[in-house]
Design a protein around this motif. Structure first.
Motif, short mmCIF file in Angstrom:
data_model
loop_
_atom_site.label_atom_id
_atom_site.label_comp_id
_atom_site.label_asym_id
_atom_site.label_seq_id
_atom_site.Cartn_x
_atom_site.Cartn_y
_atom_site.Cartn_z
N LEU A 31 -10.46 -3.86 0.05
CA LEU A 31 -9.42 -3.07 0.76
C LEU A 31 -8.54 -4.20 1.33
CD1 LEU A 31 -11.78 -0.27 2.25
CD2 LEU A 31 -9.91 -0.14 0.28
N GLU B 35 -7.26 -0.25 -3.65
CA GLU B 35 -7.48 1.01 -2.96
C GLU B 35 -8.67 1.63 -3.92
OE1 GLU B 35 -3.74 3.00 -3.24
OE2 GLU B 35 -3.79 2.97 -5.25
N TYR C 118 -9.81 4.68 -6.08
CA TYR C 118 -9.24 5.91 -6.72
C TYR C 118 -10.35 6.54 -7.55
CZ TYR C 118 -9.55 3.05 -11.28
OH TYR C 118 -10.26 2.51 -12.56
N ALA D 54 -3.26 -1.57 -5.05
CA ALA D 54 -2.42 -0.71 -4.48
C ALA D 54 -1.07 -1.03 -4.75
CB ALA D 54 -2.74 -0.50 -3.00
#
Length: 152
Positions: free
Chosen positions: A121, A126, A128, A148
């Protein structure tokens, strides 16, 4: 990280050391895995997984492997760092190489490994998706992550 640390493509002769790095890292971060499963996975790593990915490793001045990453089909399938070298930029350097040079944009992380999740992170990935089981169908949930996209 010391400037004497280099990224290299490991050779077949490095596989035993890569497996040692894998096992030390797993034992330090995957306390949810039973011993028998670690032994099974170690065999898969040595005889299947290392040959299935494009590998890069981080070596120190004494040519010891501090960590390694494996990428296939745009996905980081392996990223492991020796416990004593965590937090020193080794994983970050390997991940950035995987993204920038090997075009990795996705990865899976064990849901029960919050340190790895936090690392990814922090590095711009990210979540999903999620799977209830790992790649061998065992009840160790995986979080599916992707790089991301930044708004332009």
């Amino acid at each position: 990280m010391a400037p004497t640390v280099t990224l290299q493509t490991p050779h077949l002769s490095d596989y035993p050391e890569l497996v040692q790095v894998w096992e030390a890292s797993v034992r330090a971060t995957h306390d949810f895995l039973p011993e028998g499963y670690i032994v099974l996975l170690r065999e898969h790593v040595l005889h299947k997984y290392l040959d299935a990915v494009m590998l890069v490793c981080c070596k120190d001045a004494r040519r010891r492997i501090l960590g390694f990453a494996g990428v296939a089909n745009g996905r980081v399938d392996l990223l492991f760092v020796m416990p004593e070298h965590r937090g020193q930029g080794v994983g970050q350097r390997l991940l950035r190489h995987a993204v920038n040079e090997l075009n990795a944009e996705r990865l899976d992380v064990n849901e029960q490994n919050p340190q790895a999740l936090g690392f990814y992170l922090h590095e711009g990935f990210e979540v999903y998706g999620r799977s209830e089981t790992d790649g061998l169908g065992q009840p160790y949930p995986l979080l599916h992550m992707r790089l991301a996209r930044t708004a332009s």
